[in-house]
Design a protein around this motif. Structure first.
Motif, PDB file in Angstrom:
ATOM      1  N   ARG A 130      30.233  48.178  49.867  1.00  0.00           N
ATOM      2  CA  ARG A 130      30.254  49.633  49.789  1.00  0.00           C
ATOM      3  C   ARG A 130      30.225  50.175  48.368  1.00  0.00           C
ATOM      4  O   ARG A 130      30.330  51.384  48.165  1.00  0.00           O
ATOM      5  CB  ARG A 130      31.509  50.163  50.476  1.00  0.00           C
ATOM      6  N   GLY A 131      30.081  49.313  47.372  1.00  0.00           N
ATOM      7  CA  GLY A 131      30.063  49.780  45.992  1.00  0.00           C
ATOM      8  C   GLY A 131      29.890  48.636  45.021  1.00  0.00           C
ATOM      9  O   GLY A 131      29.379  47.568  45.371  1.00  0.00           O
ATOM     10  N   THR A 132      30.315  48.859  43.773  1.00  0.00           N
ATOM     11  CA  THR A 132      30.205  47.856  42.718  1.00  0.00           C
ATOM     12  C   THR A 132      31.493  47.054  42.658  1.00  0.00           C
ATOM     13  O   THR A 132      32.590  47.619  42.617  1.00  0.00           O
ATOM     14  CB  THR A 132      29.936  48.529  41.360  1.00  0.00           C
ATOM     15  N   VAL A 133      31.356  45.731  42.639  1.00  0.00           N
ATOM     16  CA  VAL A 133      32.503  44.827  42.660  1.00  0.00           C
ATOM     17  C   VAL A 133      32.716  44.231  41.274  1.00  0.00           C
ATOM     18  O   VAL A 133      31.784  43.713  40.649  1.00  0.00           O
ATOM     19  CB  VAL A 133      32.296  43.695  43.676  1.00  0.00           C
ATOM     20  N   PHE A 134      33.966  44.312  40.806  1.00  0.00           N
ATOM     21  CA  PHE A 134      34.370  43.708  39.544  1.00  0.00           C
ATOM     22  C   PHE A 134      35.390  42.611  39.853  1.00  0.00           C
ATOM     23  O   PHE A 134      36.361  42.850  40.573  1.00  0.00           O
ATOM     24  CB  PHE A 134      35.008  44.747  38.622  1.00  0.00           C
ATOM     25  N   VAL A 135      35.165  41.423  39.301  1.00  0.00           N
ATOM     26  CA  VAL A 135      36.077  40.296  39.514  1.00  0.00           C
ATOM     27  C   VAL A 135      36.553  39.792  38.158  1.00  0.00           C
ATOM     28  O   VAL A 135      35.745  39.567  37.251  1.00  0.00           O
ATOM     29  CB  VAL A 135      35.384  39.148  40.272  1.00  0.00           C
ATOM     30  N   VAL A 136      37.849  39.622  38.019  1.00  0.00           N
ATOM     31  CA  VAL A 136      38.445  38.999  36.837  1.00  0.00           C
ATOM     32  C   VAL A 136      39.286  37.826  37.318  1.00  0.00           C
ATOM     33  O   VAL A 136      40.271  38.023  38.040  1.00  0.00           O
ATOM     34  CB  VAL A 136      39.319  39.993  36.046  1.00  0.00           C
ATOM     35  N   ASN A 137      38.913  36.611  36.929  1.00  0.00           N
ATOM     36  CA  ASN A 137      39.649  35.412  37.294  1.00  0.00           C
ATOM     37  C   ASN A 137      40.518  34.958  36.126  1.00  0.00           C
ATOM     38  O   ASN A 137      40.051  34.870  34.985  1.00  0.00           O
ATOM     39  CB  ASN A 137      38.694  34.284  37.680  1.00  0.00           C
ATOM     40  N   VAL A 138      41.773  34.657  36.406  1.00  0.00           N
ATOM     41  CA  VAL A 138      42.712  34.220  35.370  1.00  0.00           C
ATOM     42  C   VAL A 138      43.496  33.011  35.883  1.00  0.00           C
ATOM     43  O   VAL A 138      43.330  32.578  37.012  1.00  0.00           O
ATOM     44  CB  VAL A 138      43.697  35.343  34.979  1.00  0.00           C
ATOM     45  N   ASN A 139      44.390  32.505  35.010  1.00  0.00           N
ATOM     46  CA  ASN A 139      45.270  31.401  35.379  1.00  0.00           C
ATOM     47  C   ASN A 139      44.470  30.229  35.937  1.00  0.00           C
ATOM     48  O   ASN A 139      44.707  29.760  37.056  1.00  0.00           O
ATOM     49  CB  ASN A 139      46.305  31.881  36.400  1.00  0.00           C
ATOM     50  N   PRO A 140      43.497  29.720  35.159  1.00  0.00           N
ATOM     51  CA  PRO A 140      42.662  28.621  35.651  1.00  0.00           C
ATOM     52  C   PRO A 140      43.496  27.378  35.951  1.00  0.00           C
ATOM     53  O   PRO A 140      44.542  27.153  35.357  1.00  0.00           O
ATOM     54  CB  PRO A 140      41.690  28.380  34.497  1.00  0.00           C
ATOM     55  N   LEU A 141      42.989  26.580  36.892  1.00  0.00           N
ATOM     56  CA  LEU A 141      43.705  25.389  37.357  1.00  0.00           C
ATOM     57  C   LEU A 141      45.086  25.768  37.876  1.00  0.00           C
ATOM     58  O   LEU A 141      46.057  25.041  37.735  1.00  0.00           O
ATOM     59  CB  LEU A 141      43.836  24.351  36.237  1.00  0.00           C
ATOM     60  N   SER A 142      45.182  26.956  38.477  1.00  0.00           N
ATOM     61  CA  SER A 142      46.482  27.527  38.797  1.00  0.00           C
ATOM     62  C   SER A 142      47.129  26.865  40.003  1.00  0.00           C
ATOM     63  O   SER A 142      46.470  26.444  40.943  1.00  0.00           O
ATOM     64  CB  SER A 142      46.353  29.033  39.050  1.00  0.00           C
ATOM     65  N   GLY A 143      48.454  26.783  39.929  1.00  0.00           N
ATOM     66  CA  GLY A 143      49.251  26.379  41.071  1.00  0.00           C
ATOM     67  C   GLY A 143      49.902  27.613  41.647  1.00  0.00           C
ATOM     68  O   GLY A 143      49.271  28.421  42.302  1.00  0.00           O
TER      69      GLY A 143
END
Length: 359
Positions: free
Chosen positions: A28-41
């Motif tokens: 329904r619109g523009t999606v923004f994704v920010v991924n953090v905490n790589p290899l996260s538990g």
């Protein structure tokens, strides 16, 4: 993770380490994704005077005109549960307020990790904007399968070749034995879907993600920023020994601060790779494509991060191979595709694959 552990401060606290960002067309619109905490538990999101910001440039000057800001509460655990949740709040800031981290704004959405939240009705203006956002804004934050994939031998060879001005040494690499070094890993993700009408009427936008931490002196310290995949990985723009803090600077400064270094590195690497007739001219073109470091996206269109066309970034784009070819002027194959990532992206909001533990 294309932006993995490139900042000294992010290495000290992975919860503030941005691994990747994406922007694409959603339901329904523009999606923004920010991924953090790589290899996260179970580390979750930083909860002590920290900010997670989605920066949007609507007029092409690499300066934010809109900021969506997420803040998180400490992790809480339900009785007899080993998996906690965090409450979060989302605010929006426009114009000058978008660049003011002391601006308070008003809360648009509240939610809890792992569950979507949606603004159904129009809200009052935030950050000084009388028009305010329209209904339909929705957000999600939580743990997800990492959509990024990369072959370790290949990226090391390319990175070394660029640094040393030599052709990538892939003599011992067998594509049939390729493996994703981040297979079966999770990230903590923020997903925001914004109705196009809320983007200020812009036909094209620029986007980058930022993490920020309060200082003891009462101000703010920008810990990480991320837009173009692998930019800092391939060019080592972060150098504490030389007091070069790429992550603390702004995209509008990139060409002046880092342009000469990137041109030199590309000319060196492409010249050694032997695929371009004029390495200096090629380096100048790459400089203009990569700086300032923002992801450009034409609103309402299908995203594609490719060699010939870069329009946002979709979850299944092979960003490493695109960056290798852009810089070196010739294809470098990893022997992997999107099936090597952790899970399959969902077709519906919040789009990212569930975390490994839930599959």
């Amino acid at each position: 993770m294309s932006h993995h552990h490139d900042s000294l401060l992010a290495r000290q606290d992975p919860r503030l380490d941005i691994s990747d960002v994406y922007v694409f067309r959603g339901e329904r619109g523009t999606v923004f994704v920010v991924n953090v905490n790589p290899l996260s538990g179970t580390g979750g999101f930083h909860d002590d005077e920290s900010l997670y910001e989605i920066k949007i440039d609507t007029d092409g000057d690499a300066v934010e005109d809109i900021t969506y800001r997420f803040t998180f509460a400490p992790i809480t655990f339900a009785p007899f549960s080993t998996r906690g949740t965090q409450r979060w709040e989302l605010r929006r800031f426009d114009g000058e307020a978008a660049r003011d981290r002391d601006a308070e704004g008003s809360v648009l959405l509240r939610g809890v990790t792992g569950e979507p939240a949606e603004l159904v009705l129009p809200a009052a203006g935030a950050g000084g904007d009388d028009e305010g956002p329209s209904g339909g804004l929705r957000a999600w934050a939580g743990q997800a399968g990492d959509p990024f994939w990369i072959e370790g031998t290949v990226v090391t060879a390319v990175k070394t070749g660029i640094a040393q001005g030599t052709a990538p040494d892939l003599a011992g690499f067998d594509p049939a034995r390729a493996s994703n070094i981040f297979a079966d890993t999770n990230v903590h993700a923020i997903v925001l879907e914004v109705p196009d009408a809320d983007l200020g009427g812009a036909q094209e936008i620029g986007f980058w993600g930022v993490t920020v931490l309060a200082t003891d002196a009462g101000g703010w310290r920008q810990i990480n920023r991320c837009a173009t995949p692998l930019l800092n990985t391939l060019f080592d723009l972060e150098d504490p020994d030389q007091h070069i803090d790429f992550n603390a600077t702004e995209p509008a400064e990139d060409r002046e601060r880092y342009g000469a270094e990137i041109r030199s590195a590309v000319e060196r690497g492409a010249g050694a790779a032997g695929a371009v007739a004029q390495p200096a001219a090629h380096a100048a073109r790459v400089h203009d494509l990569l700086l300032p470091d923002v992801l450009r996206y034409e609103v309402g269109t299908e995203a594609h991060f490719g060699v010939k066309r870069r329009n946002g970034r979709a979850l299944t784009d092979s960003a490493p191979e695109v960056m290798f070819e852009l810089v070196l002027g010739r294809p470098v194959t990893m022997g992997l595709d999107a099936s090597a990532a952790t899970g399959v992206p969902r077709e519906t909001f919040p789009y990212l694959a569930p975390p490994k533990a839930e599959r």
